[in-house]
Motif scaffolding. Structure first.
Motif, mmCIF file in Angstrom:
data_model
loop_
_atom_site.group_PDB
_atom_site.id
_atom_site.type_symbol
_atom_site.label_atom_id
_atom_site.label_comp_id
_atom_site.label_asym_id
_atom_site.label_seq_id
_atom_site.Cartn_x
_atom_site.Cartn_y
_atom_site.Cartn_z
ATOM 1 N N VAL A 374 0.483 2.893 0.751
ATOM 2 C CA VAL A 374 -0.818 2.316 0.392
ATOM 3 C C VAL A 374 -1.651 3.316 -0.396
ATOM 4 O O VAL A 374 -2.263 2.987 -1.405
ATOM 5 C CB VAL A 374 -1.573 1.847 1.658
ATOM 6 C CG1 VAL A 374 -3.018 1.503 1.332
ATOM 7 C CG2 VAL A 374 -0.872 0.642 2.253
ATOM 8 N N GLU A 375 -1.635 4.568 0.026
ATOM 9 C CA GLU A 375 -2.449 5.563 -0.691
ATOM 10 C C GLU A 375 -1.872 5.884 -2.063
ATOM 11 O O GLU A 375 -2.516 6.535 -2.872
ATOM 12 C CB GLU A 375 -2.591 6.831 0.140
ATOM 13 C CG GLU A 375 -1.318 7.648 0.257
ATOM 14 C CD GLU A 375 -1.589 8.957 0.976
ATOM 15 O OE1 GLU A 375 -2.086 9.889 0.324
ATOM 16 O OE2 GLU A 375 -1.306 9.018 2.191
ATOM 17 N N PHE A 376 -0.669 5.432 -2.321
ATOM 18 C CA PHE A 376 -0.089 5.640 -3.649
ATOM 19 C C PHE A 376 -0.153 4.358 -4.456
ATOM 20 O O PHE A 376 0.534 4.201 -5.468
ATOM 21 C CB PHE A 376 1.352 6.136 -3.528
ATOM 22 C CG PHE A 376 1.432 7.465 -2.819
ATOM 23 C CD1 PHE A 376 1.822 7.521 -1.484
ATOM 24 C CD2 PHE A 376 1.089 8.634 -3.462
ATOM 25 C CE1 PHE A 376 1.875 8.738 -0.815
ATOM 26 C CE2 PHE A 376 1.134 9.859 -2.791
ATOM 27 C CZ PHE A 376 1.522 9.909 -1.474
ATOM 28 N N GLY A 377 -0.938 3.424 -3.963
ATOM 29 C CA GLY A 377 -1.193 2.218 -4.738
ATOM 30 C C GLY A 377 -0.265 1.059 -4.463
ATOM 31 O O GLY A 377 -0.296 0.060 -5.171
ATOM 32 N N LYS B 333 -5.528 10.738 -9.334
ATOM 33 C CA LYS B 333 -5.018 9.395 -9.030
ATOM 34 C C LYS B 333 -4.894 9.213 -7.527
ATOM 35 O O LYS B 333 -5.279 8.173 -6.975
ATOM 36 C CB LYS B 333 -3.667 9.200 -9.709
ATOM 37 C CG LYS B 333 -3.113 7.788 -9.603
ATOM 38 C CD LYS B 333 -1.967 7.610 -10.605
ATOM 39 C CE LYS B 333 -1.048 6.452 -10.305
ATOM 40 N NZ LYS B 333 -1.606 5.166 -10.176
ATOM 41 N N ILE B 334 -4.373 10.236 -6.867
ATOM 42 C CA ILE B 334 -4.204 10.143 -5.418
ATOM 43 C C ILE B 334 -5.576 10.093 -4.741
ATOM 44 O O ILE B 334 -5.797 9.325 -3.800
ATOM 45 C CB ILE B 334 -3.369 11.328 -4.903
ATOM 46 C CG1 ILE B 334 -1.918 11.170 -5.363
ATOM 47 C CG2 ILE B 334 -3.442 11.426 -3.389
ATOM 48 C CD1 ILE B 334 -1.029 12.349 -5.036
ATOM 49 N N ALA B 337 -6.989 6.692 -5.139
ATOM 50 C CA ALA B 337 -6.299 5.730 -4.286
ATOM 51 C C ALA B 337 -6.770 5.854 -2.844
ATOM 52 O O ALA B 337 -6.905 4.867 -2.131
ATOM 53 C CB ALA B 337 -4.790 5.941 -4.383
ATOM 54 N N LYS B 338 -7.019 7.092 -2.419
ATOM 55 C CA LYS B 338 -7.483 7.289 -1.043
ATOM 56 C C LYS B 338 -8.828 6.624 -0.824
ATOM 57 O O LYS B 338 -9.187 6.267 0.292
ATOM 58 C CB LYS B 338 -7.614 8.789 -0.742
ATOM 59 C CG LYS B 338 -6.287 9.453 -0.480
ATOM 60 C CD LYS B 338 -6.445 10.785 0.246
ATOM 61 C CE LYS B 338 -5.062 11.224 0.730
ATOM 62 N NZ LYS B 338 -4.696 12.539 0.369
ATOM 63 N N ASN B 341 -9.404 2.969 -4.764
ATOM 64 C CA ASN B 341 -9.362 2.594 -6.181
ATOM 65 C C ASN B 341 -7.918 2.632 -6.655
ATOM 66 O O ASN B 341 -7.330 3.683 -6.823
ATOM 67 C CB ASN B 341 -10.220 3.569 -7.000
ATOM 68 C CG ASN B 341 -10.067 3.323 -8.495
ATOM 69 O OD1 ASN B 341 -9.472 2.325 -8.920
ATOM 70 N ND2 ASN B 341 -10.621 4.224 -9.290
ATOM 71 N N GLN B 342 -7.348 1.444 -6.840
ATOM 72 C CA GLN B 342 -5.953 1.396 -7.256
ATOM 73 C C GLN B 342 -5.815 1.303 -8.764
ATOM 74 O O GLN B 342 -4.722 1.197 -9.283
ATOM 75 C CB GLN B 342 -5.258 0.190 -6.608
ATOM 76 C CG GLN B 342 -5.221 0.231 -5.089
ATOM 77 C CD GLN B 342 -4.514 1.463 -4.563
ATOM 78 O OE1 GLN B 342 -3.893 2.199 -5.314
ATOM 79 N NE2 GLN B 342 -4.634 1.704 -3.268
#
Lengths: 430, 1024
Positions: A374-377, B333-334, B337-338, B341-342
């Protein structure tokens, strides 16, 4: 009153079960902190598995000695494994264990500062302990860490750093670097690393790949063609599966002069995360959690050694290279081909090995929602068992366009054998 | 007055602009290229504004691109150039395009590269007029042989008659992996792409280019720009891991040799096979590192008669550094995402990055092939992000001004103050051609001054990057100079020759006044009699040295160059007593060498017996014929070297073959030679103990796997007697200092004191030239007394030149690294990480400070504990040795130095003192491996001929390959003058290692050149 309440809160920060053996929360937190640094520092899958192994073994051995009774040490079960003496002072076993874990992690990663920050943050939860218990716990944790590092130091990792860099073989059918970055082959000598349970790196050597051929009637060509055609018409579900198990620590995107990497958790890291998810789900104590992490990391570690042994022995050309040369020069796989030879698939062998061990320890019908990515999208996926997840992980490499079927099947068979072997050689619970 | 002129344009993103009188009505027209992200091909059409006339001093235009067939809908164009390629009197057009996305380096692109793509590939349009005079352009791309495919990322196109045959050729650059193209005009409407034949390597990310004769030899030279920064900080931010594998994979896929730096290709004329040859000397010229650069412009800005060089550079966002690749983007990016925000967009991150402005560069041409950076002095040090640029005398005051376009800032207009500061002369020439080419594009002008110096220019306004210069020719010359003759060669071939031309004026010349063509007064005339003729084919000496594929860099990660590519060996001698010199060429491991016997006709044939074929485990790096057993015939000694085997391996034992007098050789018994199991290279034959037999010094080079530690050398005393050959290793007995003098590459016995006890001179890498004097057979190191202590270099050959002087070959000036006594190159050796093995750190000075050459990735790969110290590239970007290692480690390190890179002459000053003088710049193009002294031009004065290159540097440095050999003509009274290769006919390119001169039966001479992994070349010396 307020002070007392404060102290009680602090004492209970990591204590899910009240007095006695604490809950696993602090260990799960430490695992995550270690994974974050492993991802940041871009460790390759086999090297990451080594970090997980030694960190977890350090925590486990500490817990076994701090809370004696129902769990056995690895000493006597694993060759040349040290015998950590029991603590002679009053300590908090959980603190010692997590301290040992993070100290080992810090030694083995590059970004020591990042690791140190996490370490300080995690052990700050124990500030409520008395000074003497706190200090004694750290001392014992350090002792455990040093003991495991001394054992780790003899695993040939240091020696393999000095060996000549890999020269790929300029022969048809042999592996060559792949686009876009043409990275040098990763860890060509990983088969020299000392195993934990295996008698030798080739003890469960896979059957071997089909012979190389460009002949359109040959098995090799048909397997490559199978990859080609499948990737060309992947369903959304297949794409999701491939992406979910990509686990590429370092995928490079090149848009003109704009180059950037995308980092993800390694396949070993993914499985460690699954252990954490299930341990939390089942409310396992820190000892039970640590045992699960440790067995899983042993299964991963030995499987990676066996896998890399076969990869560089059979040295098979990747689908991307073969298809570009003999079928369609413009074809690209869905995932980025990782920088090492093809047979067998790492995901297949390590996932099956780990799943077999986890099934043995925690049950073979344990369902869980895998939220690792999930944390990697990528959204969570549900699995009804560890083995189901392993099957999907293996298959994902075919959908990703980076493996032929033989590598997946061969990997699953050897992984299964390795997992069973680990379960036979090591018994953690009395 | 854009709107009034009607050239506002179609509003889409425009790129290059090209000015020419396309319809031949005497009025200049404007072609504007367009590119960008548009789906509608109509939007991606170029515009051709045909001038309709001039009203109230303002020209007005009409876009007639479509009518002329030059709108090229759907193309992504960079620039266009108008030129008359078929010499039919009208202007044709070459359109340079680029792909709509960048292609990553891919290996199997045969199909893509052979599939035409008319939107991304380059195009050639021929100007066809119909009977009624209507102009229409026809696309002749494929018929004309223009490379056209979707991988193309053309950034500049320049036209020039590069080989001086009267027909315009084309040079196009391509960014990213696809290589540049050199199109040679075949005179029949067709071009032949000939890059590989003429250019030895090219810029990797070729940007802008220019073609002009910068060294005033009458031949146009080529410059291409790339992205290599000048400073260490930015270099270290960009440098990733070693690229050996990727480089060779791309090379094998046909992408040729490419390195990331500006390339300055010096035009060396046409060799006898008809191929135009270039020597790439950008590093020697000090113009190779100007960061991300766009527009190179050769122009004489200070009117001193030499074309200077302007380079615009800059990048809006610095996303090329490795921290961006590995940390900034993925970690952001990571982090995003945390937080849920994808949809992290890298582009958004790029936009937030600060703009890094750099100052442009301007270089003053020193007139000796090199330039000096005068950016600050000449007032151009304003930091900007610049790209396109053009020069013109905007204020008509007799000097060239500059217009520079900038990103997100107004353009800069620089006024040239030369007229006030220097007050040199100028001459401006405007040309009117006959026919449709009214501005005479393609005309050439040759200006010859009273002192004999010349300047040469071609009228092609499109140069640099996306720009057009003023359509006229501008010359500058010093205040004390005056013009002897001006020759204009019109596109038709007619000539206008003028004398008595006054300085400081604008001349308007017309082709209708021109006379007929004379014998080639222009650029490269081909002299009738060259001094050398290539006779390889007919000589019979057909031998191709084949290297094994051992890659030293895999076992010694920090090695600056390979030590396993020193062969082939080359020895000459009359082995069969027939009065004719024969030749032995040695081979690499697995493929031993061959003996060739010369016959009465001067041809060579392989000897029937080749006993060394049994000894194929050795790497034959040197060989010499000499009489080992005092029986009057020449025996053969072969030196074993290389880096493939471990130190002390039996494969390093040398071999001695005894001659039976008739040219039949048998291997000497094993005890003829003492054990010499070190990797060696040099050999010198001399009677050091003056006892009437020939002794040997065999020089050890590098300890395998332990660069730069030397391997053992051997002084062998000839103790043969009664026909039994025996040599004794007397090194420790006679002169222990000769056991490990250094990484010796060359050695020579020279009887300096004329006492029949010859002295020994040694040359090697990271060591000084060493002199050992000889008193009655006792050798003593007198290097210091001779004043040679600081003459440390990358010495590669020693040759005697008569008198007591010695010729010394060295690494040359054409490298990224430079050396001097105050700023030496060094190699620091220690066990840096206490892992039991030593590692070499090659360092050199950049902008006054000493840095290790290794990139962060290369260093960390080898010295693993540093991975914790330098997680980020910026942490390493300014690191000097003292920032990387503790003082104690540095104090305990062994340091090897190189303070001199020039090849030159070592003069014997008498009283044991020696003095070094460097040869002129033309002799410093590359590593000199062979020097032969002889009277090559038959004028009675000895000349010097040198040759040599060195290909196996690290792939990032690229091949040192600019040398085509050089004849230095001896002048009466002493000294040497380099001879132009077009005059001498000397073209010895390739990875040259050895050079010998052989006499043939008629008294003529041959030069035999041995090259690593390449064919032997044989040249006949024409002069008698």
């Amino acid at each position: 009153m307020k002070i007392l309440a404060y102290i009680i809160v602090c004492l209970n920060t990591y204590s899910a079960l009240g007095a006695g053996v604490p809950g696993g929360a602090v260990l799960h937190r430490a695992e995550k902190a270690l994974t974050d640094v492993i991802v940041h520092d871009i460790f390759s899958p086999p090297v990451a598995s080594r970090i997980y192994l030694y960190a977890n073994v350090a925590a486990y051995e500490t817990l076994v000695k701090a809370y004696p009774g129902d769990y056995r040490s690895l000493h006597g079960q694993v060759k040349a494994f040290p015998d950590l003496p029991a603590p002679r002072e009053k300590i908090d076993g959980g603190l010692s264990a997590v301290y040992a874990f993070l100290m080992v992690g810090k030694k083995l990663v590059f970004s020591e500062g990042m690791m140190e920050d996490s370490l300080q943050s995690i052990i700050s939860g124990y500030r409520g302990l008395s000074r003497s218990v706190y200090d004694a716990s750290l001392r014992y944790g350090k002792r455990a860490a040093d003991s495991i590092m001394a054992w780790a130091d003899k695993d040939q990792y240091k020696e393999t750093r000095k060996l000549p860099r890999y020269r790929f073989i300029k022969k048809e059918g042999k592996w060559i670097p792949t686009p876009p970055a043409y990275m040098a082959a990763i860890e060509p000598y990983w088969n020299k690393i000392r195993t934990v349970t295996l008698d030798s790196c080739s003890q469960f050597r896979p059957a071997g790949p089909p012979p190389f051929s460009k002949d359109t009637g040959s098995i090799f060509y048909r397997q490559a063609y199978d990859v080609y055609v499948t990737v060309n018409k992947l369903t959304q579900e297949q794409k999701d599966i491939a992406n979910f198990w990509d686990c590429n620590p370092f995928a490079v995107t090149m848009e003109g002069h704009l180059h950037y990497a995308i980092k993800k958790i390694s396949p070993g890291g993914h499985w460690m995360s699954i252990v954490g998810i299930v341990a939390r789900q089942k409310g396992l104590s820190i000892k039970e959690s640590s045992a699960a992490y440790t067995m899983a990391s042993i299964a991963l570690f030995d499987a990676f050694i066996a896998c890399w042994d076969e990869k560089y022995r059979s040295n098979v050309i990747r689908p991307e290279t073969y298809i570009d040369a003999y079928i369609n020069e413009g074809w690209r796989p869905l995932l980025q081909t990782p920088p090492f030879p093809e047979y067998v698939s790492g995901h297949s062998i390590i996932s099956q090995s780990t799943a077999v061990v986890l099934s043995g320890m925690l049950g073979d019908q344990v369902a869980f929602d895998d939220s690792t990515e999930v944390e990697f999208g990528l959204p969570a996926r549900h699995f009804s068992s560890f083995l189901e997840a392993a099957q999907e992980a293996a298959q994902s490499r075919f959908y990703g366009g980076i493996h032929y079927r033989a590598a997946i099947e061969g990997g699953l068979v050897s992984g299964d054998e390795i997992g069973r072997w680990v379960m036979r050689r090591i018994r953690l619970k009395q | 007055m854009t709107r009034r002129a009607g050239v506002k344009g179609n509003g889409t993103w425009s790129t290059g602009v090209s000015i020419a009188d396309v319809n031949g009505d005497g009025l200049l027209d404007i072609y504007v290229c367009h590119s960008g992200k548009y789906d509608d091909p109509a939007k991606l059409s170029n515009e051709l504004f045909i001038c309709q006339g001039i009203k109230d001093g303002v020209p007005f235009y009409k876009d007639m691109a479509a009518e002329y067939g030059l709108d090229a809908p759907g193309t992504q164009s960079t620039q266009a150039v108008f030129f008359d390629y078929d010499k039919d009197g009208d202007l044709d057009m070459f359109l340079l395009n680029h792909s709509n996305h960048t292609y990553n380096p891919f290996l199997n692109t045969r199909k893509t590269r052979s599939t035409p793509d008319f939107h991304f590939g380059n195009r050639l349009f021929r100007n066809d007029r119909d009977a009624s005079g209507h102009i229409h352009f026809t696309d002749v791309t494929l018929d004309a042989g223009i490379v056209n495919n979707a991988l193309n990322f053309g950034l500049s196109v320049t036209v020039s008659d590069l080989d001086g045959d009267g027909w315009p050729d084309i040079y196009t650059t391509s960014d990213y992996t696809e290589k540049d193209c050199y199109y040679h005009n075949d005179h029949n409407g067709h071009f032949t792409e000939s890059l590989n034949k003429s250019f030895t390597h090219i810029s990797k990310y070729s940007m802008g280019s220019d073609i002009a004769d910068y060294n005033n030899d009458g031949r146009p030279d080529v410059i291409t720009l790339d992205m290599l920064p000048e400073d260490n900080h930015r270099q270290k931010l960009l440098k990733g891991p070693d690229e050996y594998d990727e480089y060779h994979l791309l090379l094998d896929s046909g992408y040729y040799h490419q390195q990331m730096r500006n390339m300055l290709h010096l035009n060396e004329g046409v060799d006898e096979h008809g191929d135009l040859r270039f020597s790439e000397i950008g590093q020697l010229a000090d113009v190779s590192n100007t960061d991300w650069s766009w527009s190179p412009l050769f122009a004489d800005f200070d009117n001193d008669g030499w074309k200077d060089l302007f380079v615009s550079n800059g990048y809006l966002r610095d996303f090329t550094d490795m921290d961006f690749l590995k940390y900034t983007v993925p970690d952001a990016k990571i982090a995003a995402a945390k937080q849920g925000n994808q949809n992290f967009q890298t582009y958004g991150l790029v936009q937030k990055m600060p703009s890094n402005k750099l100052s442009n560069y301007i270089f003053h041409n020193k007139g000796d092939l090199t330039f000096s950076n005068v950016t600050a002095d000449w007032g151009l040090s304003l930091p900007t992000v610049s790209n396109a640029a053009a020069y013109a005398d905007l204020d008509n005051d007799g000097d060239l001004d500059l217009v520079v376009c900038n990103n997100n800032e107004p353009a800069l207009v620089y006024r040239n103050e030369e007229d006030k500061l220097k007050k040199n002369h100028f001459l401006r020439i405007r040309l009117t051609g006959e026919g449709m080419n009214t501005r005479a594009y393609g005309a050439k002008a040759l200006l010859i001054m009273e002192d004999g110096t010349k300047q040469y220019q071609e009228l092609y306004p499109v140069r640099g990057y996306q720009s057009s210069m003023a359509p006229e020719l501008f010359f500058g010359f010093p205040s004390e100079a005056s013009i002897r003759k001006l020759t204009v060669i019109w596109p038709s071939g007619k000539e206008t020759v003028l004398t008595g031309v006054q300085a400081d004026q604008t001349m308007n010349l017309s082709e209708k006044d021109a006379g007929n063509a004379t014998a080639a007064a222009g650029a490269a005339g081909r002299p009738e009699s060259r001094l050398f003729t290539d006779v390889t084919e007919s000589s019979g000496l057909i031998y191709r040295h084949q290297e094994n594929d051992f890659v030293d860099f895999k076992s010694e990660v920090l090695l600056p160059y390979q030590l396993s590519r020193e062969g082939p060996a080359l020895a000459k001698g009359d082995v069969n007593g027939d009065g004719l010199e024969d030749v032995f060429v040695g081979g690499a491991i697995g493929l031993p060498g061959h003996l060739f016997l010369q016959d009465k006709e001067g041809h060579f044939k392989e000897s029937v017996r080749q006993p060394w074929l049994q000894d194929s485990v050795h790497e034959q790096v040197n060989a010499v014929f000499f009489d080992a057993d005092k029986d009057g015939d020449l025996d053969l000694y072969i030196v074993s070297g290389g880096n493939e085997y471990g130190d002390g391996s039996p494969e390093y034992q040398d071999q001695l073959y005894i001659n039976d007098g008739k040219g039949n050789f048998t291997k000497a018994p094993d005890d003829a030679l003492p054990p010499m199991l070190s990797s060696k290279l040099a050999i010198a034959v001399g009677d050091f103990d003056n006892d009437g037999d020939l002794d040997l010094f065999v020089g050890g080079r590098g300890q395998p796997g332990s660069f730069p530690l030397p391997s053992a050398s051997h002084l062998l005393r000839n103790d043969s007697h009664d026909g039994v050959v025996h040599f004794t290793d007397v090194t420790d007995l006679v002169c222990p200092a000769l056991r490990l003098p250094g990484m010796v590459t060359s050695a020579l016995w020279v009887d300096m004191e004329k006492d029949h006890f010859p002295e020994l001179v040694l040359g090697g890498e990271f060591m000084s030239v060493k002199l050992f004097d000889n008193k009655n057979g006792t050798l003593r190191d007198v290097t210091e007394r001779a004043g040679l202590t600081h003459l440390t270099g990358m010495w590669s050959c020693i040759a005697a030149v008569g008198g007591d002087d010695l010729l010394l070959g060295n690494g040359g000036y054409n490298d990224q690294f430079k050396a001097s006594v105050s700023e030496p190159m060094t190699v620091w050796v220690a066990d840096w990480d206490d892992n039991g093995t030593i590692d070499p750190l090659f360092c050199y000075y950049i902008q006054g400070k000493n840095y290790p050459m290794a990139s962060r990735d290369e260093l960390l790969d080898q010295i693993v504990p540093l991975k914790k110290k330098f997680v980020h590239y910026k942490d390493y970007a300014d690191a000097r040795l003292e920032d990387i290692f503790p003082k104690s480690k540095l104090a305990g390190a062994k340091v090897y130095k190189c303070e001199e890179m020039a090849s030159g002459v070592l003069h014997n000053k008498g009283q044991g003192r020696m003095d070094f003088t460097a040869w002129p710049v033309m002799a410093q193009f590359s590593k000199v491996y062979g020097a032969v002294v002889d009277d090559f031009d038959g004028d009675g004065i000895p000349d010097v001929l040198i040759a040599g290159n060195f290909f196996p540097y690290r792939t990032r440095l690229g091949r040192c390959d600019a040398s085509l050999g050089l004849l230095m003509k001896g002048i009466a009274g002493g000294g040497y003058q380099p001879v132009d290769p077009a005059v001498s006919g000397l073209y010895i390119g390739g990875d040259v290692r050895r050079l010998v001169e052989i006499r043939n039966p008629s008294g003529g001479k041959l030069l035999v050149v041995a090259k690593n992994d390449d064919a032997v070349q044989v040249l006949k010396v024409n002069a008698k």
